[in-house]
Design an enzyme around this catalytic site. Structure first.
Site, PDB file in Angstrom:
ATOM      1  N   ARG A  97       0.844  -1.187   0.000  1.00  0.00           N
ATOM      2  CA  ARG A  97       0.000   0.000   0.000  1.00  0.00           C
ATOM      3  C   ARG A  97       0.885   1.244   0.000  1.00  0.00           C
ATOM      4  O   ARG A  97       1.865   1.323   0.748  1.00  0.00           O
ATOM      5  CB  ARG A  97      -0.916   0.020   1.233  1.00  0.00           C
ATOM      6  CG  ARG A  97      -2.132  -0.908   1.101  1.00  0.00           C
ATOM      7  CD  ARG A  97      -3.070  -0.420   0.017  1.00  0.00           C
ATOM      8  NE  ARG A  97      -4.266  -1.234  -0.156  1.00  0.00           N
ATOM      9  CZ  ARG A  97      -4.371  -2.243  -1.002  1.00  0.00           C
ATOM     10  NH1 ARG A  97      -3.325  -2.600  -1.730  1.00  0.00           N
ATOM     11  NH2 ARG A  97      -5.513  -2.896  -1.142  1.00  0.00           N
TER      12      ARG A  97
ATOM     13  N   GLU B  88      -4.103   7.402  -5.033  1.00  0.00           N
ATOM     14  CA  GLU B  88      -4.439   6.636  -6.236  1.00  0.00           C
ATOM     15  C   GLU B  88      -5.903   6.865  -6.591  1.00  0.00           C
ATOM     16  O   GLU B  88      -6.761   6.901  -5.694  1.00  0.00           O
ATOM     17  CB  GLU B  88      -4.183   5.147  -6.005  1.00  0.00           C
ATOM     18  CG  GLU B  88      -2.732   4.801  -5.729  1.00  0.00           C
ATOM     19  CD  GLU B  88      -2.510   3.313  -5.504  1.00  0.00           C
ATOM     20  OE1 GLU B  88      -3.475   2.531  -5.676  1.00  0.00           O
ATOM     21  OE2 GLU B  88      -1.394   2.935  -5.133  1.00  0.00           O
TER      22      GLU B  88
ATOM     23  N   HIS C 153      -0.269   0.074  -9.692  1.00  0.00           N
ATOM     24  CA  HIS C 153      -1.054  -0.809  -8.824  1.00  0.00           C
ATOM     25  C   HIS C 153      -1.660  -1.973  -9.623  1.00  0.00           C
ATOM     26  O   HIS C 153      -2.870  -2.214  -9.603  1.00  0.00           O
ATOM     27  CB  HIS C 153      -2.154  -0.038  -8.097  1.00  0.00           C
ATOM     28  CG  HIS C 153      -2.600  -0.700  -6.826  1.00  0.00           C
ATOM     29  ND1 HIS C 153      -3.098  -0.008  -5.753  1.00  0.00           N
ATOM     30  CD2 HIS C 153      -2.613  -2.008  -6.450  1.00  0.00           C
ATOM     31  CE1 HIS C 153      -3.412  -0.844  -4.781  1.00  0.00           C
ATOM     32  NE2 HIS C 153      -3.121  -2.076  -5.189  1.00  0.00           N
TER      33      HIS C 153
END
Length: 326
Positions: free
Chosen positions: A235, A264, A283
């Site tokens: 993360r 994000e 990601h």
């Protein structure tokens, strides 16, 4: 019996949608059936939801009075207000095994990309440069030391892959007994600063919570071995990006491989992207063809288990919500 409505507002693999379509007693509302105008009415009907990027907050829950189950397509749930769900007796589940191998492989890809400077060499060849440096700055993984922070489903797989590459594997996880780590063939690292000072590679596999947010700060980075590499496929909120940028610019760290960032989707290019010793992906560690299929079908299975009255306890994040409905 009345149909039980399952809402899937975000695109998922067709195999997961098909499982729900074929299930008896289920009314599926898939992404293609939803528009901004129809979503409020469908939220009011939904008993269960599968979400990827959609935020599940109090405002949404206020529009979903029948909702009793939410499944997050993946393992992270930063976009879900867990206390708000629990207050309302709504269960949250994840797909804990579905993406572990995909993320572990991506982690190794980031390590290899940095150790062999793949991005820079690829760009050079495309410019017509074909040269073998006399003194290469690349390095072998074999014989190096890796520190794995977090020894859950992904961290354990990363440890196995690192060991196969000949890396010395050390593990720091305060929730895993040292004997368990030793029993699997790895070295427990209870003293984090000492372990950081020895590791050539540090890779993060922790959840984002109050204890771990911004854990990789200036002090953490200063404790790392000079010339080390940081990998983060967990993360983005684990890392203080300004501190990381400073450590990379100063030369204290040799590089960073990142699949995640603090905000994000990235609203604009962040300063880290200006650095040649950073490899970044958007990601996508879990988003292989196989990973997406596994997450979708695991999400559908979680929903169907809930509707059958037997939610998988290993997938539940807030089982205490069950007591709200008792």
């Amino acid at each position: 019996m009345p149909l039980r409505t399952v809402l899937v507002p975000d695109p998922i693999h067709r195999d997961g949608l098909e499982m729900l379509r074929m299930a008896a007693g289920v009314q599926l509302l898939p992404p293609e059936a939803l528009t901004p105008d129809t979503l409020p009415a469908h939220l009011a009907e939904a008993e269960a939801m599968i979400v990827r990027g959609m935020a599940v907050d109090r405002a949404l829950l206020d529009r979903a009075p029948r909702l009793r189950f939410v499944c997050r397509h993946g393992v992270g749930y930063d976009n879900v207000d867990v206390p708000a769900l629990t207050e309302r007796g709504i269960l949250l589940a994840v797909t804990p095994e579905a993406n572990a191998s995909s993320v572990a492989e991506h982690t190794m890809m980031l390590m290899l990309s940095l150790s062999r400077q793949v991005v820079a060499f690829n760009a050079g060849v495309r410019r017509g440069e074909w040269r073998v440096p006399g003194q290469s700055a690349t390095f072998d993984l074999g014989g190096r030391s890796v520190l794995i922070l977090g020894f859950g489903r992904i961290g354990t797989r990363v440890a196995r892959l690192c060991a196969a590459f000949g890396l010395r594997v050390r593990v720091h996880d305060p929730f895993i007994p040292a004997n368990t780590i030793r029993g699997l063939g790895y070295e427990p690292a209870r003293d984090l600063p000492a372990a950081l000072a020895e590791a050539d590679i540090v890779t993060l596999h922790c959840p984002s919570n109050a204890e771990t947010r911004n854990m990789v700060d200036a002090g953490f980075l200063a404790a790392m071995k000079p010339g080390a590499v940081l990998i983060n496929a967990a993360r983005g909120t684990l890392v203080d990006e300004a501190a990381l940028e400073a450590a990379l610019r100063s030369g204290h760290l040799a590089g960073a491989g990142l699949d995640v960032v603090q905000v994000e989707p990235m609203p604009a290019p962040i300063p880290l992207l200006r650095l040649p010793n950073v490899v970044m992906t958007p990601h996508v560690a879990a988003s292989t063809a196989e990973g997406l299929q596994r997450m979708a079908t695991a999400s559908a299975r979680n929903v169907l288990d809930f509707l059958a009255g037997a939610p998988d306890p290993d997938a539940l994040i807030n089982p205490e919500a069950l007591r709200r409905n008792a």
